[in-house]
Design a protein around this motif. Structure first.
Motif, PDB file in Angstrom:
ATOM      1  N   ALA A 156       0.831  -1.206   0.000  1.00  0.00           N
ATOM      2  CA  ALA A 156       0.000   0.000   0.000  1.00  0.00           C
ATOM      3  C   ALA A 156       0.864   1.255   0.000  1.00  0.00           C
ATOM      4  N   ALA A 157       1.957   1.236   0.766  1.00  0.00           N
ATOM      5  CA  ALA A 157       2.858   2.390   0.805  1.00  0.00           C
ATOM      6  C   ALA A 157       3.507   2.608  -0.561  1.00  0.00           C
ATOM      7  N   LEU A 158       3.846   1.537  -1.243  1.00  0.00           N
ATOM      8  CA  LEU A 158       4.442   1.657  -2.571  1.00  0.00           C
ATOM      9  C   LEU A 158       3.444   2.224  -3.578  1.00  0.00           C
ATOM     10  N   ARG A 159       2.178   1.822  -3.454  1.00  0.00           N
ATOM     11  CA  ARG A 159       1.153   2.374  -4.345  1.00  0.00           C
ATOM     12  C   ARG A 159       0.932   3.857  -4.080  1.00  0.00           C
ATOM     13  N   SER A 160       0.945   4.229  -2.805  1.00  0.00           N
ATOM     14  CA  SER A 160       0.710   5.629  -2.437  1.00  0.00           C
ATOM     15  C   SER A 160       1.905   6.521  -2.755  1.00  0.00           C
ATOM     16  N   HIS A 161       3.087   5.912  -2.845  1.00  0.00           N
ATOM     17  CA  HIS A 161       4.316   6.689  -3.073  1.00  0.00           C
ATOM     18  C   HIS A 161       5.115   6.042  -4.204  1.00  0.00           C
ATOM     19  N   PRO A 162       4.609   6.143  -5.438  1.00  0.00           N
ATOM     20  CA  PRO A 162       5.298   5.501  -6.566  1.00  0.00           C
ATOM     21  C   PRO A 162       6.665   6.118  -6.863  1.00  0.00           C
ATOM     22  N   ASP A 163       6.922   7.299  -6.277  1.00  0.00           N
ATOM     23  CA  ASP A 163       8.213   7.952  -6.481  1.00  0.00           C
ATOM     24  C   ASP A 163       9.250   7.531  -5.442  1.00  0.00           C
ATOM     25  N   ALA A 164       8.902   6.600  -4.550  1.00  0.00           N
ATOM     26  CA  ALA A 164       9.859   6.145  -3.540  1.00  0.00           C
ATOM     27  C   ALA A 164      11.051   5.462  -4.203  1.00  0.00           C
ATOM     28  N   LYS A 165      12.236   5.778  -3.728  1.00  0.00           N
ATOM     29  CA  LYS A 165      13.456   5.207  -4.305  1.00  0.00           C
ATOM     30  C   LYS A 165      14.066   4.096  -3.459  1.00  0.00           C
ATOM     31  N   GLY A 166      13.465   3.861  -2.298  1.00  0.00           N
ATOM     32  CA  GLY A 166      14.003   2.804  -1.459  1.00  0.00           C
ATOM     33  C   GLY A 166      13.012   2.335  -0.421  1.00  0.00           C
ATOM     34  N   VAL A 167      13.170   1.066  -0.014  1.00  0.00           N
ATOM     35  CA  VAL A 167      12.465   0.493   1.123  1.00  0.00           C
ATOM     36  C   VAL A 167      13.529  -0.047   2.066  1.00  0.00           C
ATOM     37  N   LEU A 168      13.445   0.350   3.340  1.00  0.00           N
ATOM     38  CA  LEU A 168      14.459  -0.034   4.317  1.00  0.00           C
ATOM     39  C   LEU A 168      13.793  -0.817   5.443  1.00  0.00           C
ATOM     40  N   ILE A 169      14.396  -1.952   5.810  1.00  0.00           N
ATOM     41  CA  ILE A 169      13.760  -2.861   6.762  1.00  0.00           C
ATOM     42  C   ILE A 169      14.829  -3.675   7.483  1.00  0.00           C
ATOM     43  N   GLN A 170      14.456  -4.248   8.620  1.00  0.00           N
ATOM     44  CA  GLN A 170      15.277  -5.253   9.284  1.00  0.00           C
ATOM     45  C   GLN A 170      14.821  -6.631   8.816  1.00  0.00           C
ATOM     46  N   ALA A 171      15.758  -7.556   8.661  1.00  0.00           N
ATOM     47  CA  ALA A 171      15.368  -8.955   8.476  1.00  0.00           C
ATOM     48  C   ALA A 171      14.957  -9.517   9.829  1.00  0.00           C
ATOM     49  N   SER A 172      15.809  -9.318  10.814  1.00  0.00           N
ATOM     50  CA  SER A 172      15.547  -9.737  12.188  1.00  0.00           C
ATOM     51  C   SER A 172      15.713  -8.499  13.066  1.00  0.00           C
ATOM     52  N   GLU A 173      14.614  -8.027  13.645  1.00  0.00           N
ATOM     53  CA  GLU A 173      14.646  -6.836  14.518  1.00  0.00           C
ATOM     54  C   GLU A 173      15.127  -7.291  15.896  1.00  0.00           C
ATOM     55  N   THR A 174      16.401  -6.993  16.177  1.00  0.00           N
ATOM     56  CA  THR A 174      17.047  -7.512  17.379  1.00  0.00           C
ATOM     57  C   THR A 174      16.342  -7.086  18.659  1.00  0.00           C
ATOM     58  N   SER A 175      15.844  -5.875  18.690  1.00  0.00           N
ATOM     59  CA  SER A 175      15.264  -5.345  19.922  1.00  0.00           C
ATOM     60  C   SER A 175      13.965  -6.027  20.304  1.00  0.00           C
ATOM     61  N   THR A 176      13.231  -6.558  19.325  1.00  0.00           N
ATOM     62  CA  THR A 176      11.950  -7.197  19.605  1.00  0.00           C
ATOM     63  C   THR A 176      11.977  -8.694  19.302  1.00  0.00           C
ATOM     64  N   THR A 177      13.099  -9.201  18.839  1.00  0.00           N
ATOM     65  CA  THR A 177      13.283 -10.608  18.446  1.00  0.00           C
ATOM     66  C   THR A 177      12.218 -11.049  17.437  1.00  0.00           C
ATOM     67  N   THR A 178      11.988 -10.191  16.442  1.00  0.00           N
ATOM     68  CA  THR A 178      10.948 -10.413  15.438  1.00  0.00           C
ATOM     69  C   THR A 178      11.572 -10.579  14.057  1.00  0.00           C
ATOM     70  N   LEU A 179      11.031 -11.504  13.291  1.00  0.00           N
ATOM     71  CA  LEU A 179      11.470 -11.741  11.918  1.00  0.00           C
ATOM     72  C   LEU A 179      10.482 -11.080  10.963  1.00  0.00           C
ATOM     73  N   HIS A 180      10.991 -10.226  10.058  1.00  0.00           N
ATOM     74  CA  HIS A 180      10.140  -9.567   9.065  1.00  0.00           C
ATOM     75  C   HIS A 180      10.137 -10.380   7.757  1.00  0.00           C
TER      76      HIS A 180
END
Length: 381
Positions: free
Chosen positions: A121-145
């Motif tokens: 949805a964010a990509l559709r709303s912002h087609p001019d975005a040049k990057g997506v930044l994310i954690q694979a494993s968020e160390t602080s919450t021990t969560t896998l994206h």
């Protein structure tokens, strides 16, 4: 005597082979001897990252590689989408804002993984975005994206995908080229089984093309400069020579164990730790999308997590990790990453049971240990 056990998600324990490698006699870094060591490390990193391209070695923490990714791949006022689901999602935000990027934030509840449709949805709303930044494993919450699924949204001419893999690379398979990740970073003090001080970043072909076009200022973190130098067996600036010795040793250990076995070991330790927590009736910090690098637990009501951690470290010699920000005093994190095995899980769980009893909590000793043992027995089949 109290024997000390380092069971935090970084720094992590260092194998004897790696410590001995780092103790080698110092050599000059502008010599054929060091060039051979550097090339061995570069080849091993390509395999680990799952890429045909160069993986750049930096003398910095993992945050340095994160900053290098932003500085080399974006220009001021470029629009980027940042997934913020924890302390290190916040770090992506802060780095992007420091480089004057236009940030679209996807806020995710701590302990939850981002929904793929939220990124779509964010990509559709912002087609001019040049990057997506994310954690694979968020160390602080021990969560896998869900990085692989998000890569499907960005790989065919979409924005660049930058992934913080600090507690993912060497823990689970994150193949850059196969998935279509454009920048993957990690640090030395997690699954790489080294002291802090090295960072690593791999870039895709289209990321290298972008790096030649961007206008953000950089000097120490100029990746094109480092790429040219490291391809010739040198580095742009003074490298951490002893850490590179150790890097070759750690990559050799992973190669000898076999990456699939490395990933299976981490998965097994994580499942055993979660089973122990469930048997002890503890609430998991990330029950639906847990990371195989570390397990986050809420402590029971009325127990102060920080006091518990102090007791474990000082009286029992067992170092676990604290909850961060809003989780401070409420949660703890047990690492099972890098140079760790089945009996490190047993140490962590049994120490936690004993500490809970000392804090007056109604824990039946051995409950968590038995649950963990049932899963850890898999390794003996």
């Amino acid at each position: 005597m109290i024997k000390h056990y380092l069971l935090s998600p970084g720094p992590t324990p260092i194998p004897n082979e790696v410590q001995l490698a780092m103790a080698q006699t110092m050599i000059h870094h502008r010599t054929p001897e060091f060039a051979a060591v550097l090339e061995e490390a570069r080849q091993g990193l390509r395999t680990l990252f799952g890429t045909k391209n160069d993986v750049i070695i930096l003398a910095s923490s993992g945050t340095g590689a994160m900053e290098a990714g932003v500085a080399n791949l974006f220009s001021p006022r470029d629009k980027v989408i940042v997934v913020n689901g924890g302390k290190f999602g916040e770090r992506w935000l802060r780095i992007c804002r420091a480089y004057a990027l236009d940030v679209v934030e996807i806020k995710v509840e701590w302990g939850k993984a981002v929904e793929v449709n939220a990124v779509e949805a964010a990509l559709r709303s912002h087609p001019d975005a040049k990057g997506v930044l994310i954690q694979a494993s968020e160390t602080s919450t021990t969560t896998l994206h869900p990085v692989r699924e998000i890569a499907e949204l960005t790989r065919d001419g979409g924005p660049l995908l930058l992934v913080d893999g600090v507690t993912a690379v060497g823990v689970l398979s994150v193949p850059m080229d196969e998935w279509g990740i454009d920048a993957l970073v990690t640090g030395s003090q997690k699954a790489m089984m080294l002291p802090p001080g090295l960072a690593f970043i791999g870039l895709s072909d289209r990321a290298w093309e972008r790096a030649r076009e961007t206008a953000s200022p950089r000097f120490y973190f100029d990746l094109e400069s480092e790429r040219k130098g490291q391809a010739k067996g040198s580095t742009a600036y003074t490298p951490a020579v002893s850490l590179v010795f150790g890097l070759c040793a750690s990559l050799k250990l992973m190669r000898e164990e076999g990456l699939e076995r490395v990933y299976a070991r981490h998965d097994r330790m994580a499942r055993a730790t979660r089973a122990a927590a469930t048997a002890m009736r503890l609430k998991l910090l990330s029950p639906d999308n847990p990371s195989p690098a570390a397990t986050g637990l809420y402590v029971p009501e009325g127990c102060n997590a920080d006091a518990l951690l102090d007791y474990l470290r000082v009286q029992m010699g067992v170092t676990l990790a604290e909850g961060q920000d809003d989780l401070q005093g409420k949660a703890i994190r047990i690492a099972h990453v890098g140079h760790m095995g089945a009996f490190d899980v047993i140490v962590a769980v049994s120490a936690l049971e004993m500490a809970f009893r000392k804090f007056g909590l109604p824990i039946t000793l051995g409950t968590g240990v038995a649950a963990a043992q049932e899963i850890l027995l898999e390794a003996l089949d």
